[in-house]
Design a protein around this motif. Structure first.
Motif, PDB file in Angstrom:
ATOM      1  N   LEU A 275      32.399  39.185  48.074  1.00  0.00           N
ATOM      2  CA  LEU A 275      31.037  39.252  47.513  1.00  0.00           C
ATOM      3  C   LEU A 275      31.079  39.364  45.985  1.00  0.00           C
ATOM      4  N   ARG A 276      32.056  40.101  45.463  1.00  0.00           N
ATOM      5  CA  ARG A 276      32.175  40.213  43.993  1.00  0.00           C
ATOM      6  C   ARG A 276      32.465  38.843  43.390  1.00  0.00           C
ATOM      7  N   GLU A 277      33.292  38.048  44.068  1.00  0.00           N
ATOM      8  CA  GLU A 277      33.563  36.691  43.573  1.00  0.00           C
ATOM      9  C   GLU A 277      32.290  35.832  43.658  1.00  0.00           C
TER      10      GLU A 277
ATOM     11  N   GLU B   3      29.310  36.724  43.337  1.00  0.00           N
ATOM     12  CA  GLU B   3      28.400  37.100  42.233  1.00  0.00           C
ATOM     13  C   GLU B   3      28.505  36.098  41.081  1.00  0.00           C
ATOM     14  N   ASN B   4      29.706  35.564  40.880  1.00  0.00           N
ATOM     15  CA  ASN B   4      29.932  34.631  39.761  1.00  0.00           C
ATOM     16  C   ASN B   4      29.387  33.235  40.030  1.00  0.00           C
TER      17      ASN B   4
ATOM     18  N   GLN C 151      36.346  46.211  52.762  1.00  0.00           N
ATOM     19  CA  GLN C 151      36.942  45.994  51.424  1.00  0.00           C
ATOM     20  C   GLN C 151      37.168  44.511  51.170  1.00  0.00           C
TER      21      GLN C 151
ATOM     22  N   GLN D 120      37.283  31.251  46.144  1.00  0.00           N
ATOM     23  CA  GLN D 120      36.980  30.683  44.818  1.00  0.00           C
ATOM     24  C   GLN D 120      37.259  29.178  44.824  1.00  0.00           C
TER      25      GLN D 120
ATOM     26  N   VAL E  83      40.436  36.067  48.059  1.00  0.00           N
ATOM     27  CA  VAL E  83      39.427  35.785  47.032  1.00  0.00           C
ATOM     28  C   VAL E  83      39.725  34.448  46.341  1.00  0.00           C
TER      29      VAL E  83
ATOM     30  N   GLU F  27      33.732  42.966  50.545  1.00  0.00           N
ATOM     31  CA  GLU F  27      33.193  43.321  49.227  1.00  0.00           C
ATOM     32  C   GLU F  27      33.930  42.586  48.104  1.00  0.00           C
ATOM     33  N   ALA F  28      35.223  42.346  48.291  1.00  0.00           N
ATOM     34  CA  ALA F  28      35.976  41.586  47.280  1.00  0.00           C
ATOM     35  C   ALA F  28      35.437  40.152  47.188  1.00  0.00           C
TER      36      ALA F  28
ATOM     37  N   THR G 214      21.235  36.354  46.512  1.00  0.00           N
ATOM     38  CA  THR G 214      22.163  37.475  46.662  1.00  0.00           C
ATOM     39  C   THR G 214      23.514  36.912  47.099  1.00  0.00           C
ATOM     40  N   PRO G 215      24.606  37.571  46.725  1.00  0.00           N
ATOM     41  CA  PRO G 215      25.924  37.048  47.139  1.00  0.00           C
ATOM     42  C   PRO G 215      26.079  36.995  48.659  1.00  0.00           C
TER      43      PRO G 215
END
Ligand code: MG
Length: 396
Positions: free
Chosen positions: A200-202, A204-205, A194, A170, A166, A197-198, A212-213
Motif C-alpha cells: 500500500l505504501r508503494e 501511494e506513489n 505488514q 512496482q 514491493v 501495508e508495504a 485510495t491505495p
C-alpha cells in the motif's frame, strides 16, 4: 469437414513460487492440437488448446477417455451443418458421453483443453477473431475493443522478503497496470498485514487524486482459511477499502462465504475453483455474494471450456447478475476473448509467471490497465510468439 488428427503433450511451468495452498515446483500444463481437413492459406486449420495454471496436466484422462471418444465419433456428429464448421456443443456432448454428473475434478480440465482448441479452430475456419465470433453468436454482435486486466502475482518467494514483493508490484505498475494482486494466507495475519501495508505504501506513489491505495490492491487467500481466520483477516482488511478479498475459504464452502459476506462490506472475488454451472448456481444461491459489488472468477480453461461457461452465464442471467461482474482467472488469451465478446468485466493477467501461457499478443501492451485484442483469426496464439513457438516445437 472432419478432424484429421489430435495431438497432445505435457509442458512444465515449474517455478519457485508458492501461494497459501500449493507450491508450483512440479506444475504442468496439457497442450493439444486439433488438425482439421479445412485448408486456409494453403495449410490445414489447426486449433490449439491448453489449460490454466494451478491444475496439473491431464495426459491420462485425455488419452484414456476424451481423445478416443472424439477420434471414434462419426465425423458428421461433430459438425455444425448450417455453418460447415465444427460444432463445439456437439463435440462437448461426445466428450462427456458416459460421464456421471457432479464430481468435477480434473476431467473438467481435460475437457477445457480440448474445448479451447475446438473454438480456436471454429473461429479460424470462419476467419474471424474468436471474440467477434462470440459476440455474433451469443450477444448482439457488439464486442469490446479493450479489456480491463489486473496484474496477479505477489506470491510467497521462499527466502525473499517484503522488498522483493514491493519491487514486483512496482514493476507491474510501471508496465501499465493500475490494479495489482498479492497472495495472503501462507504467513501469520500480522506478517501478512505488514506485507500488505508495504505494498500500500508503494501504491501511494501511483494513485490519482481522490483515490485510495487500497482501491488498487486485491488480496488472494487461495481458499486457505476456516471461518474464524477468514473473519479475523476481514476485520483487518475492512478499513483498507481493497479492490477485492479473494477466495477466503474453501471454494465449495458456501456457508463460510455467506457468514463472511455479512461481516465484510467490501468486495469479494471467488469462483476460480468452481467447474460447473451447477456449482455457480449454488454459489449465487447460498454464498451471500452481492451482485452490485462482488466478482466471479470462473476460468473456462479449467471448467469444461466455453461451452460450460456459456451455461454459467445463463445462470448468472437467471440470478440477475451482470456479466460485467465476471473477471475470469487464468491470465490467458482465451478468457480475454470471452471478456471482449461476452461483455465480461475484465480478465486476470500474470505478467511475470506461467509463461508462455500467461499474457496476450506481442503487439498489445497494457496501458491504463487495459489490453487490446488483435484481428488474428481464432484465439490469436499465432500473435504470441513464445506460445506459438512452443506449439510448433511440440506438434510439428
Ligand atoms: Mg486466486
Amino acid at each position: 469437414m472432419k478432424i484429421l488428427q489430435i495431438k497432445d503433450s505435457v509442458v512444465s511451468i515449474a517455478s519457485e513460487i508458492q501461494n497459501a495452498y500449493i507450491d508450483f515446483s512440479k506444475m504442468t500444463v496439457s497442450i493439444v492440437a486439433i488438425v482439421t481437413d479445412v485448408i486456409k492459406d494453403g495449410k490445414p486449420v489447426i486449433g490449439y488448446g491448453f489449460h490454466s495454471n494451478g491444475r496439473y496436466a491431464q495426459a491420462g484422462l485425455l488419452r484414456e477417455r476424451f481423445l478416443p471418444r472424439l477420434i471414434e465419433a462419426k465425423p458428421e456428429n461433430l459438425v455444425d451443418d448450417q455453418r460447415d464448421n465444427l460444432d463445439p456443443f456437439k463435440i462437448w456432448d461426445i466428450l462427456m458421453t458416459n460421464e456421471k454428473p457432479g464430481g468435477h475434478g480434473d476431467r473438467s480440465v481435460a475437457v477445457g483443453v480440448l474445448d479451447m482448441a475446438v473454438w480456436d479452430a471454429v473461429a479460424k475456419i470462419e476467419e474471424k477473431p474468436l471474440y467477434k465470433l462470440l459476440a455474433e453468436r451469443f450477444g448482439k454482435g457488439k464486442s469490446k475493443k479493450k479489456v480491463f486486466v489486473y496484474a496477479a502475482g505477489g506470491y510467497y518467494y521462499p527466502g525473499k522478503g517484503t522488498e522483493t514483493l514491493v519491487q514486483e508490484m512496482q514493476g507491474y505498475l510501471e508496465k501499465g497496470y493500475r490494479v495489482v494482486k498479492m497472495k495472503i494466507g501462507a504467513a501469520s495475519l500480522s506478517e501478512d498485514m505488514q506485507r500488505i501495508e508495504a505494498v500500500l505504501r508503494e501504491l501511494e506513489n501511483h494513485i490519482d487524486a481522490g483515490e485510495t491505495p487500497g482501491s488498487r490492491l486485491a488480496v488472494d487467500a487461495n481458499g486457505r482459511f476456516d471461518l474464524s481466520v477468514a473473519l479475523a483477516y476481514a476485520r483487518e482488511l475492512q478499513p483498507l477499502g481493497l479492490f477485492w478479498y479473494e477466495e477466503a475459504g474453501d471454494p465449495l464452502d458456501y456457508h463460510l462465504q455467506n457468514e463472511l459476506s455479512s461481516a465484510y462490506d467490501q468486495p469479494f472475488a471467488t469462483g476460480e475453483n468452481l467447474f460447473s454451472h451447477q456449482d455457480v448456481a449454488n454459489l449465487l444461491r447460498y454464498g451471500g455474494l452481492r451482485p452490485e459489488k462482488d466478482y466471479l472468477q470462473m476460468d473456462p480453461a479449467l471448467a469444461y471450456g466455453l461451452v460450460e461457461y456459456s451455461r454459467m452465464l445463463d445462470i448468472i442471467d437467471q440470478f440477475n447478475w451482470s456479466h460485467s461482474r465476471c473477471v475470469p482467472h487464468g491470465g490467458h488469451q482465451f478468457a480475454l476473448h470471452l471478456a471482449a465478446g461476452l461483455g465480461l468485466g475484465g480478465n486476470e493477467s500474470y505478467p511475470g509467471v506461467f509463461q508462455p501461457f500467461g499474457g496476450f499478443a506481442d503487439e498489445t501492451p497494457i496501458k491504463d490497465s487495459l489490453v487490446g485484442l488483435t484481428d488474428h483469426p481464432g484465439v490469436g496464439f499465432e500473435a504470441k510468439s513464445d506460445l506459438i513457438n512452443l506449439f510448433n516445437k511440440h506438434f510439428q
